[in-house]
Structures are given as C-alpha cells and as structure tokens.
Design an enzyme around this catalytic site. Structure first.
Site, PDB file in Angstrom:
ATOM      1  N   ARG A 156     -23.152 -42.753  15.556  1.00  0.00           N
ATOM      2  CA  ARG A 156     -22.213 -41.765  15.008  1.00  0.00           C
ATOM      3  C   ARG A 156     -21.123 -41.387  16.017  1.00  0.00           C
ATOM      4  O   ARG A 156     -19.939 -41.323  15.648  1.00  0.00           O
ATOM      5  CB  ARG A 156     -22.971 -40.523  14.532  1.00  0.00           C
ATOM      6  CG  ARG A 156     -23.758 -40.754  13.235  1.00  0.00           C
ATOM      7  CD  ARG A 156     -24.591 -39.540  12.867  1.00  0.00           C
ATOM      8  NE  ARG A 156     -25.633 -39.299  13.860  1.00  0.00           N
ATOM      9  CZ  ARG A 156     -26.291 -38.157  13.985  1.00  0.00           C
ATOM     10  NH1 ARG A 156     -26.018 -37.146  13.182  1.00  0.00           N
ATOM     11  NH2 ARG A 156     -27.236 -38.013  14.885  1.00  0.00           N
TER      12      ARG A 156
ATOM     13  N   ASN B 289     -25.431 -38.867   9.159  1.00  0.00           N
ATOM     14  CA  ASN B 289     -26.728 -39.526   9.231  1.00  0.00           C
ATOM     15  C   ASN B 289     -27.484 -39.204   7.947  1.00  0.00           C
ATOM     16  O   ASN B 289     -27.730 -38.039   7.638  1.00  0.00           O
ATOM     17  CB  ASN B 289     -27.491 -39.005  10.458  1.00  0.00           C
ATOM     18  CG  ASN B 289     -28.817 -39.712  10.674  1.00  0.00           C
ATOM     19  OD1 ASN B 289     -29.355 -40.327   9.772  1.00  0.00           O
ATOM     20  ND2 ASN B 289     -29.342 -39.592  11.880  1.00  0.00           N
TER      21      ASN B 289
END
Length: 790
Positions: A19, A37
């Site tokens: 990320r 996520n």
C-alpha cells in the site's frame, strides 16, 4: 480528460509494503483516490486522473511491485470520473472476511538492507536493536493471530508504539508506515541473557555478552523468530563435540549460519543458483558442497576465515555437503558484529521428533543440560516455523527437504477444473505437514515433523486450526489421511471425521506423491501421468510395504504397473535402521554365511548386538521363516544394502544416513550394472538382488567402491525410468514424474531425467513442494477433493 479506474489486486500484497508503494507511485503521478487493504481479499485501488497516468500506475503495479510481493491478478474497471477526490490516501483496512475467498498470507521475511544499516549505524535510533523491521521485512506468519494483517492482529499488540515510532507508522512516506512489527528499544520487545537458573548472565548488553560467551566456546540456546537454535562457534572442535555429546546426536549433521557469502565461498563453491537462494529474502538453509570434497579429499579449505576441515567434518560427518544459511534477523547480524567467527553452528534446539521450544521458561527448563546460557525474548511466537532446507539436484533445479520459514503459508494454486469443496489433509507419519484446500488453493502448513508422538499431533492440530481460522473456513467438507491404519495421523483424521460428520478419504501413500507432482507443476486437475515413487516406506493397497513403485494415474485413480521386486526383510522397523538386515534379505539365499560375514561382520544387527556367525545364522533363519518380517519394495532398503556391501555405512543413526553417505562418496564412472526385469500380469519389476550380486562381483574384481556407489545409484534411477517410460509410451502419456524421499538424491534423479529426456518425454521433478513426505498432505487433499466431487 479525467478517468477513474477501480483496480482489484490479488496475490501477496499484504504485509509487504504494497500500500505505501501504491501511495508513493500515485502521488508521483499526481493521481487522486485511495488504496485499501481488503482483509482476506487482496487490495483495492480506486484512482482518478489523466488516463495515461493511470495506465502508468497500473504498469508499475504489474511490473515493478515491492520485491517481496507477488501480483497474481489485476481486475480493472474503467469509469467516467465521478465525485472528485481531494487527495490520494491510504484507507483503514477492511475487517470483513469472506468464506469464499482464499487469501495470500505473508511469510516471515528476512531483514532488509535498509534495516541492517539502521541496526549497525551508531547514529540510528535503531542502533543495536535486535527487533528492527520495516514494511518490507521482519516476522509475519510467526506473529499473525488473525486477518487482516494489522498490528492488533499480531503478537506485537503486546507492545504499544512510542510517540516517535508512531510518527513513522502513520506517515505514508516513511518506510515504516504500517510496518506491523516495527518497534524500538523504548517500546518494543527485548532480549535477556540468563543461565540455567534463569539468573541474569550480564547486567546489560545481552547480545554483546552472548557473543563474548560464544567466542569462549560456550553453547547458547537462542530464541529466534519462529523457534530456538543451539548456537556455538565453528573454529574450535571442542564446543562442537560438546554439543554432539549433550544433544546425543552422534552423526546427524548440524546446520550453520555463515557471516556472509564470502564466508560460504571459503569452505564451499556454491553454484549461482545456490547463491541466489542463500541471498534471497527467504534465506533458507541450502545444502552446498564442501570445498575439500569438490577438489581433492586431501585439500584443505582455504581463504580468509575458512572453517577448519576438522570442524567441518564434525559438523556434517562423512557427507559431501553442509547446510548453510545467511543471517536473516537483526540479532544474527549483531552477533556477527561482535564476533570474529566466519560462521556459527545454528541447529534446532528441540530433540528430534518433538516440536520446537518457543516459550522462554520451556527453553530454559528443557535445555538446561544442553546449553550453558540462554538468550531469550519476550515477544510471543504464535506459530512455530523451522528453517526451510533446500538442495540443488541439478544445475537448474532445487528441491525442498523441509518447507517452512520464508515460504509458509504461501499457497499452491490449482489449475481447474476444481470444485468448491474445502478439504483438510493430515499427512503421513514422518516429516509430516498438514494441508487445507480452499477455493482452488492448497495451504500446506509449516514442517511438523514425525507424528509418532502426541506432542506433534497437538502441533499439527494447532497448525491446521490456525490455517482454517485465517482462511475463514466455515465448513470442512472432507478430511484425508494416509492409508496406514495405525498412524496417529489416521486416528486424528478419524476423530475429525466423526466429530464433524464429514467423509474420510484414506489415500495410498504413493498415490499422494503422484498427485503432489501434478499440483507442484500446476497441471490441470484431470491430468494423468506416469510416476516413479521411491522412498523408505509407504503402506500399499495390499497391506505390504511399498517404496519403489511405478504408478499411472491422476487425482481420482491410479494403477501400479511395476517397480522394484518385493523382498522379505526381518525385524520390522529394525530393517530400516540396520543395513545388514536388508543385505541379508536380498542375498541371504545367494551367498554362504561365510561370504556374508566377510562383508558385514561386526556391524550392528540390533541394539547392542553385533553381526557374528551365530547372530547372522539366526537372522538368516528368521528371515527364511518370515518371523516378524516385512515384505517390501523399498528403494531405501536397497540403498542401505549397497552402502553396507561397499563398506560405506552400516547403520542409519538418523533417517537416510546410509543412502546420504553412499551418495556423498560416489565418483562418476562409466561402470554400469545390467538390469534384470521380470514381467508378469501385474507389471514389470526390477530384480535388485541380481544387481547387488553384480556389484559384489565387480568389487571382487577390483572396482573401486566409490565408483560402484555411483554405478548402483545410476542403475536404480535408470532402471526405474525405463519401466516408467515404457509404460508412458504404452499409455500415450507425455509426463513422467519422480517423487518420494529418494528424489532428493542427485545421482538417481539425474539418471531418471536423462532417460526420460532421451525417450522424448517430459520429466516432472518437484520444485515447490517437498518430494519427501512433507509433500504428501497436498496430494491427499486433491485426491480427496476429486473423489468427493466424482
């Protein structure tokens, strides 16, 4: 013109800095939106901006993700721009779980170069801190309690971040952004160095104190990421001998950890593939050739910091290889910083056959008679994980001896068609792993070990339950086990089947080996292959002991079409330990008692009983009468018999010792043994007793035992391959595979590959799943699924 794209990424994209990578890439391209996520469903990226910039982001995600990540699939939906985003952000992880998805769970990752710099830089706030990590490295699997992979779902929840660490943890531009195991000496776990009475051995500086004790030749039990090692120096034979005596481990090889790659090159000549494995972020143990075995047996190892040859021989007695790994945790790098040793012995602390010790009190109490000191920490190990062990069997192929840290729990993907069933497989008895099949993926547990002890059944149960929990399995459709009725794993599977009211599938041992090869090569689930299965023992479908079979089949069914001729061996399990027993089983009717005594006299025939005229005569009689005897086609027993016949090894003090030493001494030769095949209605079978007679005749005529060792192993591989290839041609099958513990043997494997290739067929050799019994559970799972859905 502004566009919007919704991108769903699946693969190993959690716990690997994915990320933050997307965040930085999107910001650099002036894109807006978010990355999220999805818990157990991968990562979602919603991005808005210039279409060319979005395409550039997609290219970066596909082609240049973090090195420890793996992008399996991108699903992209293009839309017209909607309500505009103000910025690009990282959204808080989704906590929803889906029972229909199969997530990728991150394995434990070796320390990265940036963190090594932090640990060794006096100006860094992580200087000398042994639990340093970032978003790209550090423990994962061994700490995870739940998904999604966020700090509250790891054992690091016990260590709240200090304000300084929290600043980096919440800054998307910091490499420790959402690094779930990050900490510092002010807020994180700590080590302590104690003696056997749990008293502090030093006032502070535990790691420097441990290094100083190691330099003096002491043995220290060191608690690590997923278990505990026994550690001592390698430049002095005395502590090595002490460790062997205290651990009651006379000949089983120890693993070592080398300071760096140059240190490995000083006592070995690793191949490029072996060096790539050693330096990878997974950092497995790799079996490398000892330098003095490569060149000349009398040549000393050389180079600055080389391990003395007498130490190297004590580390792996009478073997041509030594298992070596490189430092993979901050602690390892710190120990070497305080030491001048080129390497350290770093072997599993638990007794053979028992789970690793992971609790400090247990480590101290159980190892007080083995270790002098104990370096233990206060971070919970939620899942044990041994070091993975790998060996090269050719210039371009390496196989697992043990699959654990760094690789588990990465799943194997099945190629369709596959059904919706969720299957739990419990493995065999030795070198066991368990497996869970869900949504077209097989999750094999970490190495469990031998399950003839209840402690390891508990370990297996815990590992499987943890996997089931992480996968959000709400219903198990079936359970699979070995065909052997007396394994504890069979009892465990029977209890699970009864408790949950689900079908139980008993899978023949070598059928599971065959199926595991199909899984390993990601072949279609309806693929049929010819498979050579060679090992020490597998319970046959007729109740006899198998160990050298040629099978034809796939997931649903198999047929045995040949293999090694069965032989009667006396003593049950004793025949797997004392090589004189398979030797007598094979040649007891061919040689006189005197002729056999000339070869095996003095070797142990049972605990404390040597082979004499009297004991040999008794063994011949009970073998003839089949008293406490097993009828077996075991390739392992044949190799044991060859080893004693050539005077190389007479006892397996550890599993596979005789075959390993036989392989180690072998010198390549043009000597070839002539195979004799017997064909009947059941198939074609190789007469191994005849080959052993040939071997003794050649030895009598002056052939060198080291060349005969090579000839016997090449003969076994080539002869089995001939039966298998003939069957493949008859069945019009292209694939011929090789599985089982004997598939770890380089000479036999290369003989098989050579023959298959010459027959213009395709060899299948294991790559991702261990060829030994550690791969059985994956085969059990797919066989059970195929039968359930039939």
């Amino acid at each position: 013109m502004k566009r919007r794209a919704s991108i769903h990424v699946t693969g190993i994209v959690q716990g690997v800095g994915f990320r933050p990578f997307v965040y930085r890439a999107a910001k650099s391209l002036s894109l807006k939106g978010y990355v999220l996520n999805l818990g157990d469903a991968g990562v979602s990226i919603v991005v808005e901006g210039n279409s060319e910039s979005i395409k550039e982001l997609i290219h970066k995600v596909e082609q240049d993700p973090p090195s420890i990540s793996r992008v399996d699939k991108l699903d992209i939906e293009w839309e017209e721009s909607g309500k505009p985003f103000n910025d690009f952000i990282i959204k808080k992880s989704s906590t929803s779980r889906s029972t229909g998805l199969a997530p990728d769970i991150p394995p434990d990752i070796a320390i990265c170069s940036d963190c090594i710099t932090d640990v060794t830089n006096p100006n860094s706030r992580w200087y000398l801190y042994p639990f340093t990590s970032c978003a790209a490295c550090g423990p994962r699997f061994s700490t995870i309690t739940n998904l999604p992979y966020d700090r509250p779902n790891t054992t690091m929840v016990d260590f709240p971040l200090c304000d300084t660490c929290n600043t980096g943890y919440t800054d998307p531009l910091d490499r420790r952004y959402h690094a779930q195991t990050t900490a510092c000496e002010n807020c994180g776990p700590t080590y302590r160095l104690v003696d056997a009475q749990n008293r502090p051995a030093v006032n502070d500086k535990s790691i420097a104190g441990a290094a100083e004790l190691l330099s003096r030749g002491f043995i220290i039990a060191v608690q690590g990421i997923g278990g505990t090692h026994l550690v001592t120096k390698v430049t002095d034979v005395t502590p090595i001998r002490n460790l062997r005596t205290r651990k009651q481990r006379a000949y089983r090889p120890f693993a070592i950890m080398a300071r760096n790659l140059d240190a490995v090159r000083a006592f070995s000549r690793p191949t490029p593939m072996e060096e790539e494995l050693l330096t990878s972020w997974r950092k497995p143990i790799v079996l490398v050739k000892k330098r003095n075995w490569i060149d000349d047996r009398n040549q000393q190892s050389e180079g600055e910091g080389a391990i003395p040859d007498d130490s190297l021989e004590l580390i792996s007695p009478s073997l041509d290889t030594v298992g070596v790994m490189l430092p993979y945790s901050p602690l390892h790098h710190l120990l070497f910083q305080f030491l001048e040793e080129p390497a350290l012995i770093m072997t599993s602390a638990n007794p053979t056959g028992l789970p690793m010790y992971i609790h400090p009190d247990t480590i101290i109490s159980k190892l007080e008679s083995v270790a002098d000191y104990f370096l233990v920490h206060n971070r919970r190990i939620y899942q044990r994980a041994d070091d993975s062990v790998i060996r090269a069997i050719s210039s371009d192929n390496a196989v697992f001896i043990r699959r654990a840290r760094g690789y588990v729990p990465n799943p194997m993907r099945l190629e369709g068609p596959y059904g919706p069933s969720t299957i739990v497989a419990v493995g065999p008895e030795e070198k066991t792993t368990g497996a869970v099949l869900k949504s077209g993926r097989i999750y094999v547990t970490q190495h469990i070990g031998d399950t003839d002890r209840l402690e390891n059944i508990d370990f297996l149960s815990d590992a499987l339950n943890h996997t089931i929990h992480l996968l959000a399995v709400d219903q198990i459709d079936a359970v699979a086990c070995d065909l052997h009725p007396e394994f504890l794993t069979t009892e465990f599977a029977e209890a699970l089947s009864s408790d949950k009211g689900i079908p139980l599938f008993r899978v023949q041992h070598h059928h599971a080996h065959l199926a595991s090869l199909i899984v390993d090569h990601q072949l279609s689930s309806n693929t049929r292959i010819t498979c050579i299965t060679a090992d020490g023992f597998g319970y046959g479908n007729n109740g006899s002991a198998w160990g050298g079979e040629i099978l034809v089949g796939g997931f649903e069914e198999y047929v045995k079409i040949g293999g090694l001729k069965q032989t009667v061996y006396s003593g049950g399990d004793l025949s797997a330990k004392y090589a004189v027993r398979p030797f007598v089983g094979l040649l007891g009717r061919e040689l006189s008692t005197r002729e056999m005594l000339d070869i095996v006299e003095g070797s142990l025939i049972a605990p404390g009983i040597s082979t004499t005229d009297e004991s040999l005569s008794l063994l011949l009689e009970v073998t003839k009468r089949k008293v406490n005897a097993v009828q077996s086609s075991s390739a392992g027993r044949y190799l044991d018999a060859v080893a004693i016949a050539l005077g190389i090894c007479s006892e397996n003090t550890y599993d596979g010792e005789c075959p390993m030493k036989l392989e180690s001494v072998a010198h390549k030769t043009k000597i070839r043994l002539e195979p004799r095949f017997n064909t009947n209605s059941r198939g074609t079978f190789l007469d191994i007793a005849e080959s052993l007679k040939q071997l003794l005749e050649l030895k009598k005529d002056g052939a060198k035992p080291v060349e005969l060792a090579y000839a016997a192993q090449w003969f076994l591989g080539e002869s089995l391959a001939k039966i298998a290839c003939d069957a493949a041609h008859n069945e019009e099958l292209d694939y011929v595979g090789f599985s089982g513990g004997v598939a770890l043997n380089r000479i036999i494997t290369n003989a098989i590959i050579n023959h298959i290739t010459n027959e213009h067929l395709t060899p299948l050799i294991h790559r991702h799943i261990p060829p030994g019994d550690g791969g059985i559970s994956s085969g059990q799972a797919v066989v059970a699924a195929a039968k359930l859905e039939k």
